[in-house]
Design a protein around this motif. Sequence first.
Motif, PDB file in Angstrom:
ATOM      1  N   GLU A 194     -18.918 -24.551  52.521  1.00 38.31           N
ATOM      2  CA  GLU A 194     -19.581 -23.838  51.431  1.00 38.31           C
ATOM      3  C   GLU A 194     -21.064 -23.743  51.747  1.00 38.31           C
ATOM      4  O   GLU A 194     -21.652 -24.651  52.321  1.00 38.31           O
ATOM      5  N   ASN A 195     -21.673 -22.635  51.383  1.00 38.85           N
ATOM      6  CA  ASN A 195     -23.117 -22.514  51.571  1.00 38.85           C
ATOM      7  C   ASN A 195     -23.714 -21.684  50.452  1.00 38.85           C
ATOM      8  O   ASN A 195     -23.009 -21.062  49.673  1.00 38.85           O
ATOM      9  N   HIS A 196     -25.012 -21.714  50.393  1.00 41.22           N
ATOM     10  CA  HIS A 196     -25.749 -21.022  49.337  1.00 41.22           C
ATOM     11  C   HIS A 196     -26.747 -20.072  49.968  1.00 41.22           C
ATOM     12  O   HIS A 196     -27.347 -20.382  50.976  1.00 41.22           O
ATOM     13  N   LYS A 197     -26.896 -18.933  49.369  1.00 44.93           N
ATOM     14  CA  LYS A 197     -27.834 -17.934  49.872  1.00 44.93           C
ATOM     15  C   LYS A 197     -28.712 -17.467  48.722  1.00 44.93           C
ATOM     16  O   LYS A 197     -28.213 -17.166  47.643  1.00 44.93           O
ATOM     17  N   MET A 198     -30.014 -17.427  48.973  1.00 50.90           N
ATOM     18  CA  MET A 198     -30.907 -16.940  47.939  1.00 50.90           C
ATOM     19  C   MET A 198     -30.995 -15.416  48.043  1.00 50.90           C
ATOM     20  O   MET A 198     -31.142 -14.867  49.124  1.00 50.90           O
ATOM     21  N   LYS A 199     -30.857 -14.778  46.922  1.00 49.50           N
ATOM     22  CA  LYS A 199     -30.972 -13.332  46.838  1.00 49.50           C
ATOM     23  C   LYS A 199     -32.150 -13.011  45.930  1.00 49.50           C
ATOM     24  O   LYS A 199     -32.322 -13.624  44.887  1.00 49.50           O
ATOM     25  N   GLY A 200     -32.947 -12.054  46.317  1.00 46.82           N
ATOM     26  CA  GLY A 200     -34.063 -11.620  45.489  1.00 46.82           C
ATOM     27  C   GLY A 200     -33.775 -10.243  44.912  1.00 46.82           C
ATOM     28  O   GLY A 200     -33.235  -9.380  45.591  1.00 46.82           O
ATOM     29  N   PHE A 201     -34.117 -10.058  43.676  1.00 50.15           N
ATOM     30  CA  PHE A 201     -33.922  -8.778  43.011  1.00 50.15           C
ATOM     31  C   PHE A 201     -35.256  -8.338  42.418  1.00 50.15           C
ATOM     32  O   PHE A 201     -35.970  -9.147  41.829  1.00 50.15           O
ATOM     33  N   THR A 202     -35.589  -7.085  42.590  1.00 54.43           N
ATOM     34  CA  THR A 202     -36.817  -6.551  42.019  1.00 54.43           C
ATOM     35  C   THR A 202     -36.447  -5.446  41.055  1.00 54.43           C
ATOM     36  O   THR A 202     -35.607  -4.603  41.352  1.00 54.43           O
ATOM     37  N   ASP A 203     -37.086  -5.464  39.894  1.00 55.21           N
ATOM     38  CA  ASP A 203     -36.800  -4.473  38.856  1.00 55.21           C
ATOM     39  C   ASP A 203     -38.125  -3.951  38.321  1.00 55.21           C
ATOM     40  O   ASP A 203     -39.100  -4.694  38.211  1.00 55.21           O
ATOM     41  N   ARG A 204     -38.174  -2.686  38.009  1.00 52.20           N
ATOM     42  CA  ARG A 204     -39.384  -2.100  37.425  1.00 52.20           C
ATOM     43  C   ARG A 204     -39.066  -1.693  35.984  1.00 52.20           C
ATOM     44  O   ARG A 204     -38.192  -0.883  35.750  1.00 52.20           O
ATOM     45  N   ARG A 205     -39.798  -2.287  35.060  1.00 49.08           N
ATOM     46  CA  ARG A 205     -39.581  -1.960  33.643  1.00 49.08           C
ATOM     47  C   ARG A 205     -40.925  -1.712  32.982  1.00 49.08           C
ATOM     48  O   ARG A 205     -41.779  -2.589  32.979  1.00 49.08           O
ATOM     49  N   GLY A 206     -41.068  -0.538  32.463  1.00 48.81           N
ATOM     50  CA  GLY A 206     -42.307  -0.208  31.758  1.00 48.81           C
ATOM     51  C   GLY A 206     -43.550  -0.377  32.622  1.00 48.81           C
ATOM     52  O   GLY A 206     -44.585  -0.798  32.148  1.00 48.81           O
ATOM     53  N   GLY A 207     -43.439  -0.058  33.909  1.00 48.29           N
ATOM     54  CA  GLY A 207     -44.575  -0.171  34.801  1.00 48.29           C
ATOM     55  C   GLY A 207     -44.792  -1.584  35.340  1.00 48.29           C
ATOM     56  O   GLY A 207     -45.614  -1.799  36.206  1.00 48.29           O
ATOM     57  N   GLU A 208     -44.058  -2.540  34.807  1.00 51.76           N
ATOM     58  CA  GLU A 208     -44.188  -3.925  35.252  1.00 51.76           C
ATOM     59  C   GLU A 208     -43.105  -4.223  36.293  1.00 51.76           C
ATOM     60  O   GLU A 208     -41.951  -3.835  36.131  1.00 51.76           O
ATOM     61  N   VAL A 209     -43.487  -4.905  37.368  1.00 51.57           N
ATOM     62  CA  VAL A 209     -42.528  -5.267  38.406  1.00 51.57           C
ATOM     63  C   VAL A 209     -42.090  -6.699  38.173  1.00 51.57           C
ATOM     64  O   VAL A 209     -42.909  -7.608  38.067  1.00 51.57           O
ATOM     65  N   ILE A 210     -40.793  -6.892  38.067  1.00 55.30           N
ATOM     66  CA  ILE A 210     -40.231  -8.218  37.836  1.00 55.30           C
ATOM     67  C   ILE A 210     -39.408  -8.592  39.062  1.00 55.30           C
ATOM     68  O   ILE A 210     -38.553  -7.816  39.495  1.00 55.30           O
ATOM     69  N   HIS A 211     -39.672  -9.767  39.632  1.00 56.44           N
ATOM     70  CA  HIS A 211     -38.894 -10.236  40.791  1.00 56.44           C
ATOM     71  C   HIS A 211     -38.155 -11.498  40.380  1.00 56.44           C
ATOM     72  O   HIS A 211     -38.743 -12.426  39.850  1.00 56.44           O
ATOM     73  N   ILE A 212     -36.855 -11.502  40.628  1.00 55.56           N
ATOM     74  CA  ILE A 212     -36.016 -12.640  40.251  1.00 55.56           C
ATOM     75  C   ILE A 212     -35.294 -13.147  41.494  1.00 55.56           C
ATOM     76  O   ILE A 212     -34.695 -12.372  42.238  1.00 55.56           O
ATOM     77  N   ASP A 213     -35.361 -14.453  41.728  1.00 58.78           N
ATOM     78  CA  ASP A 213     -34.597 -15.068  42.811  1.00 58.78           C
ATOM     79  C   ASP A 213     -33.417 -15.802  42.213  1.00 58.78           C
ATOM     80  O   ASP A 213     -33.544 -16.467  41.192  1.00 58.78           O
ATOM     81  N   THR A 214     -32.281 -15.676  42.848  1.00 58.00           N
ATOM     82  CA  THR A 214     -31.092 -16.372  42.386  1.00 58.00           C
ATOM     83  C   THR A 214     -30.301 -16.858  43.598  1.00 58.00           C
ATOM     84  O   THR A 214     -30.433 -16.309  44.678  1.00 58.00           O
ATOM     85  N   TYR A 215     -29.515 -17.885  43.412  1.00 60.07           N
ATOM     86  CA  TYR A 215     -28.690 -18.411  44.493  1.00 60.07           C
ATOM     87  C   TYR A 215     -27.245 -17.983  44.303  1.00 60.07           C
ATOM     88  O   TYR A 215     -26.718 -17.994  43.202  1.00 60.07           O
TER      89      TYR A 215
END
Length: 105
Positions: free
Chosen positions: A48-69
């Motif tokens: 078993e292993n874990h991988k970090m994934k990053g997601f970027t979203d743009r909402r109302g001109g604001e950039v939100i970056h979320i990391d999840t495993y």
Amino acid sequence: IANGAKVNVSDKNGWTPLHELSEDSYYPEVIEALILQGARINAKSTRENHKMKGFTDRRGGEVIHIDTYITRPKGITPYDVARKKHIKEILKKYGGKSGKKSKKR
């Protein structure tokens, strides 16, 4: 490959280049080339292993970056990690199968 790269080399988790390419699915022609050069199409991950994934979203001109495993279980094949239908079709064409154990009732 022409310079001696090994198509079945694996990391500490048993992941091969075919696992990585199948998951990201950017280069279907490279996936097919690896298979034709002898890549083990049903190679299973060894732990078993874990991988970090990053997601970027743009909402109302604001950039939100979320990391999840993401947890990837032991025993999965390139077919299991392929997210795109056309990649699964290529793998299946050459005998790719799931390494996941089916739950019997």
